[in-house]
Structures are given as C-alpha cells and as structure tokens.
Design a protein around this motif. Structure first.
Motif, PDB file in Angstrom:
ATOM      1  N   THR A 256      -1.311  20.190  -0.718  1.00 20.16           N
ATOM      2  CA  THR A 256      -2.081  21.060  -0.753  1.00 20.16           C
ATOM      3  C   THR A 256      -2.270  20.718  -2.469  1.00 20.16           C
ATOM      4  N   TYR A 257      -1.470  19.754  -3.015  1.00 18.63           N
ATOM      5  CA  TYR A 257      -1.904  19.728  -4.232  1.00 18.63           C
ATOM      6  C   TYR A 257      -2.856  17.907  -4.136  1.00 18.63           C
ATOM      7  N   THR A 258      -3.472  18.483  -4.995  1.00 17.34           N
ATOM      8  CA  THR A 258      -4.238  17.105  -5.019  1.00 17.34           C
ATOM      9  C   THR A 258      -4.637  16.538  -6.314  1.00 17.34           C
ATOM     10  N   ARG A 259      -3.743  16.500  -7.302  1.00 20.48           N
ATOM     11  CA  ARG A 259      -4.028  15.909  -8.568  1.00 20.48           C
ATOM     12  C   ARG A 259      -2.832  14.508  -8.244  1.00 20.48           C
ATOM     13  N   LEU A 260      -3.110  13.667  -7.399  1.00 14.82           N
ATOM     14  CA  LEU A 260      -1.788  12.875  -7.253  1.00 14.82           C
ATOM     15  C   LEU A 260      -2.685  11.580  -6.831  1.00 14.82           C
ATOM     16  N   GLU A 261      -1.670  10.540  -6.763  1.00 16.62           N
ATOM     17  CA  GLU A 261      -2.619   8.634  -6.900  1.00 16.62           C
ATOM     18  C   GLU A 261      -1.026   8.459  -6.187  1.00 16.62           C
ATOM     19  N   ILE A 262      -1.753   7.193  -5.409  1.00 17.09           N
ATOM     20  CA  ILE A 262      -0.864   6.713  -4.319  1.00 17.09           C
ATOM     21  C   ILE A 262      -0.307   5.380  -4.518  1.00 17.09           C
ATOM     22  N   ILE A 263       1.016   5.310  -4.488  1.00 17.60           N
ATOM     23  CA  ILE A 263       1.067   3.511  -5.809  1.00 17.60           C
ATOM     24  C   ILE A 263       2.187   3.438  -3.877  1.00 17.60           C
ATOM     25  N   VAL A 264       1.349   1.907  -3.731  1.00 12.64           N
ATOM     26  CA  VAL A 264       2.425   1.673  -2.484  1.00 12.64           C
ATOM     27  C   VAL A 264       2.886   0.345  -2.730  1.00 12.64           C
ATOM     28  N   VAL A 265       3.940  -0.515  -3.024  1.00 10.04           N
ATOM     29  CA  VAL A 265       4.572  -1.429  -3.667  1.00 10.04           C
ATOM     30  C   VAL A 265       4.904  -2.340  -1.590  1.00 10.04           C
ATOM     31  N   ASN A 266       3.725  -3.218  -1.443  1.00  4.43           N
ATOM     32  CA  ASN A 266       4.490  -3.982  -0.298  1.00  4.43           C
ATOM     33  C   ASN A 266       5.564  -4.910  -0.462  1.00  4.43           C
ATOM     34  N   ASP A 267       6.854  -4.863  -0.153  1.00  5.65           N
ATOM     35  CA  ASP A 267       7.568  -5.967  -0.726  1.00  5.65           C
ATOM     36  C   ASP A 267       7.866  -6.924   0.567  1.00  5.65           C
ATOM     37  N   GLY A 268       6.900  -7.366   0.608  1.00  4.38           N
ATOM     38  CA  GLY A 268       7.368  -8.925   1.034  1.00  4.38           C
ATOM     39  C   GLY A 268       7.207  -8.717   3.085  1.00  4.38           C
ATOM     40  N   SER A 269       6.190  -7.662   3.354  1.00  5.60           N
ATOM     41  CA  SER A 269       5.873  -7.255   5.079  1.00  5.60           C
ATOM     42  C   SER A 269       5.829  -8.272   6.226  1.00  5.60           C
ATOM     43  N   THR A 270       6.601  -8.639   6.964  1.00  6.42           N
ATOM     44  CA  THR A 270       6.315  -9.903   7.858  1.00  6.42           C
ATOM     45  C   THR A 270       5.437  -9.178   9.032  1.00  6.42           C
ATOM     46  N   ASP A 271       5.515  -8.191   9.031  1.00  3.51           N
ATOM     47  CA  ASP A 271       4.410  -7.266  10.397  1.00  3.51           C
ATOM     48  C   ASP A 271       3.193  -6.861  10.044  1.00  3.51           C
ATOM     49  N   GLY A 272       3.063  -5.567  10.515  1.00  2.00           N
ATOM     50  CA  GLY A 272       1.278  -5.263  10.587  1.00  2.00           C
ATOM     51  C   GLY A 272       1.319  -4.503   9.423  1.00  2.00           C
TER      52      GLY A 272
ATOM     53  N   LYS B 278      -7.610   1.366   1.749  1.00  2.00           N
ATOM     54  CA  LYS B 278      -7.594   0.517   0.451  1.00  2.00           C
ATOM     55  C   LYS B 278      -8.117   1.317  -0.346  1.00  2.00           C
ATOM     56  N   ASP B 279      -9.442   2.332  -0.297  1.00  5.67           N
ATOM     57  CA  ASP B 279      -9.852   3.899  -0.927  1.00  5.67           C
ATOM     58  C   ASP B 279      -8.985   4.032  -1.113  1.00  5.67           C
ATOM     59  N   ARG B 280      -8.001   4.215  -0.828  1.00  2.00           N
ATOM     60  CA  ARG B 280      -6.977   6.087  -1.048  1.00  2.00           C
ATOM     61  C   ARG B 280      -5.407   5.526  -1.982  1.00  2.00           C
ATOM     62  N   ILE B 281      -5.050   4.474  -2.136  1.00  8.75           N
ATOM     63  CA  ILE B 281      -4.514   4.154  -2.812  1.00  8.75           C
ATOM     64  C   ILE B 281      -4.337   3.036  -3.816  1.00  8.75           C
ATOM     65  N   GLN B 282      -3.475   2.784  -4.065  1.00  5.93           N
ATOM     66  CA  GLN B 282      -2.930   1.340  -5.018  1.00  5.93           C
ATOM     67  C   GLN B 282      -2.148   0.577  -4.284  1.00  5.93           C
ATOM     68  N   LEU B 283      -2.635  -0.795  -4.193  1.00 11.16           N
ATOM     69  CA  LEU B 283      -1.701  -1.087  -3.312  1.00 11.16           C
ATOM     70  C   LEU B 283      -1.236  -2.713  -4.614  1.00 11.16           C
ATOM     71  N   PHE B 284       0.266  -2.767  -4.106  1.00 12.00           N
ATOM     72  CA  PHE B 284       1.242  -4.012  -5.133  1.00 12.00           C
ATOM     73  C   PHE B 284       1.728  -4.620  -3.999  1.00 12.00           C
ATOM     74  N   GLU B 285       1.309  -6.062  -4.072  1.00 14.20           N
ATOM     75  CA  GLU B 285       1.784  -6.751  -3.300  1.00 14.20           C
ATOM     76  C   GLU B 285       3.330  -7.671  -3.994  1.00 14.20           C
ATOM     77  N   GLN B 286       4.431  -7.856  -3.635  1.00  9.06           N
ATOM     78  CA  GLN B 286       4.996  -8.406  -4.732  1.00  9.06           C
ATOM     79  C   GLN B 286       6.050  -9.355  -2.919  1.00  9.06           C
ATOM     80  N   PRO B 287       6.786 -10.576  -3.301  1.00  8.65           N
ATOM     81  CA  PRO B 287       7.261 -11.405  -1.704  1.00  8.65           C
ATOM     82  C   PRO B 287       8.732  -9.967  -2.152  1.00  8.65           C
ATOM     83  N   GLN B 288       9.466  -9.956  -1.239  1.00 16.42           N
ATOM     84  CA  GLN B 288      10.543  -9.569  -0.919  1.00 16.42           C
ATOM     85  C   GLN B 288      11.898  -9.523  -1.908  1.00 16.42           C
TER      86      GLN B 288
END
Length: 311
Positions: free
Chosen positions: A30-46, A55-65
C-alpha cells in the motif's frame, strides 16, 4: 512532509521457485514510494528468467556468487532511498507492511523498525509454529543492545532501517559465515547507535524449507560465539558476566551438536570453551565424554534417556 523513498533490497541466489511471490508482495504494498533493488548473486537456475518478467519494475544488478552478505551490501550501496528494507528471496510481506513500519519509524523516532513474523512450512504449504516458540521479538524495542546480546528474535525480512546509519556502523561483515549471523551482528552494531521500533502485527512471512542457511545449526552456533566473543573486551563487568553465561550455553549446545555428528574433536573444543566461559561440573563431564568412543557415548545417552523418561 513528502513520503520517504524506501529501497527494498532482495539478494538472489537460485531463488527461481520463490521469486515471483517475493517480488509480487513488494509490488502489492500500500506504500508506493518504493524502489526494488535485486542483486543476482551468481544464480545458475532460472532466476534470471523470472527477473526478466519484472525488468521494468525492478533495478537488477548482476555479480558472481559472493554470498548473501555481499549481495545485501551491494543493494544498500546502490540504494537511493532514505530508508532500506531487507527482504530475502524466499520470504514475503503482507500489503501494509512498509506503510505501518514507516509510520512507526517516524512516530517513535527509531532508526530501525521490525515486525512480528509468521512462519510458513514450504513442504506442507501451511503456516506453522515459529522456529523458536520462546522468541519474543516485541522485547527488541528502544535501546536494546543488552537484550540483543542475550539472543536475537529479529527476522531479517521484517527490518526497515534508515540508510544514513550504515555510514556509522558499516555493512554486513564478510568475516562472518552464515547470513543469519551476519544479520545478528549488524543488529548489534545498529543497536548501539539507535533505538529500535516494533510493529506487533505479523506482516512478514518467513518460509521454512530444506535449502536455507538456518538449517546449518553448527555453523550458526560457531559464528554466534565468534561475534559475541568480539564484544567481551569492550563490555563492562556486568555485561561481561551475562555474555560469558550466554557464551557458555552456546558452546554447550554446539558441543552436543558436534557429538550428534560424531565429531568428538570439535565437541571437545566446544566443551572446553563452555568450561572456560563458565566453569561447571556439567561442562567438565561433557568434556570427559568426548574422550570416549562414539559407541560408548550412544550407550550413555540411551541410559540417560531411559532414566529421564522415568521421572
């Protein structure tokens, strides 16, 4: 006053199965002033395929595990919000969670706010009893550093914290193995610089499943002992007394787990610690048991179990 931006930090490693529920619970706030930061820590699944849907609603950052602590730290460093909310990839929130925490944060002038938590058994797909039925998260309120030294009932996914405080206390400490103990160490550091607030309503859901780090009890106990030992030299006399008592209890528990795994060398080390922290006949007897064979220990345990069952 304008509503503060809340940066939601979600570390991901092979979380394909849970991610949609987790991310959708943020989008449903219900609180809408949000930014979603996802850090993908070397995932090997789907996981990447799931994340692409948002992709249009989150900020995605990739890094090795590099581990969940490193992913969490990356998320905090990328955050633009005045407030940071942590959410693990397998947990989720009820819709009013952030709204009520932001209200409590400013009402109580706290630097960190957490909520009550419900527990969900992934194997049966039903809500269940908490991991620790005796845990009382409502006790971690105000200036609660001393309370935290004696235990931790704060669920990581329930926390919202003022981002500016990380400049004072730092981020997750890589010297600590196990994400749940990294959290605990961070709460201890924050509790020294700010009071905590609490929302009694259970607005966070902690998912129980076989793959989570909280199942490695031996590692968790070793790391808890380590971070509490760090705090002994800077504690006053009364705090040291309480800390040593708790450390003795943790070492005793660790030793018993090591005996369960028939690692008598590790058990001996743990019971020596228990004896050093708080000398007792019990600790001395348990230490002596580690010099026996695994078969003898099993025999003694069976006899003890029968005697205990008679009372």
């Amino acid at each position: 006053m304008a509503e503060p931006l809340v940066s939601v930090v979600i570390p991901v490693h092979n979380g394909e199965r849970y991610l949609e529920t987790t991310i959708q619970s943020v989008l449903n706030q219900t609180y809408t002033r949000l930014e979603i930061i996802v850090v993908n820590d070397g995932s090997t699944d789907g996981s990447r395929n799931v994340l692409r849907k948002y992709k249009d609603r989150i900020q995605l950052f990739e890094q090795p595990q590099l581990g969940v602590g490193a992913a969490r730290n990356r998320g905090v460093l990328e955050a633009r919000g005045e407030l940071v909310a942590f959410l693990d990839q397998d947990d989720w929130w009820f819709p009013t969670k952030i709204e009520k925490e932001v209200d409590e944060l400013f009402r109580s002038d706290s630097g960190l706010v957490h909520t009550n938590t419900l527990y969900f058994d992934d194997s049966t797909q039903t809500f269940c009893d908490p991991l620790d039925p005796l845990a009382k998260p409502e006790e971690y309120i105000g200036w609660c550093y001393d309370r935290l030294l004696l235990g931790n009932a704060i669920c990581n996914s329930s926390v919202v914290v003022r981002r500016v405080l990380f400049a004072q206390v730092g981020l997750c400490d890589y010297r600590i193995e196990g994400n749940s103990v990294q959290d605990y160490d961070l709460w201890l550091r924050l509790a020294q610089v700010t009071p905590f607030g609490f929302v009694e309503e259970p607005l966070t859901v902690f998912r129980l499943h076989p793959g989570q780090g909280t199942n490695n009890r031996r590692l968790m106990l070793r790391e808890q002992i380590k971070i509490l030992q760090w705090r002994l030299p800077t504690s006053d006399r009364e705090r040291r007394r309480k800390l040593r008592k708790r450390l003795a209890g943790l070492a005793d528990l660790l030793g018993r787990f090591e005996l369960d795994f028939q690692d008598h060398t590790a058990a001996r080390k743990a019971f020596w610690m228990a004896l050093m922290f708080r000398p007792s006949i019990r600790a001395l007897c348990l230490l002596c048991i580690t010099y026996l064979s695994p078969g003898c220990v099993t025999y003694i345990r069976n006899i003890y179990g029968r005697l205990k069952g008679r009372h």
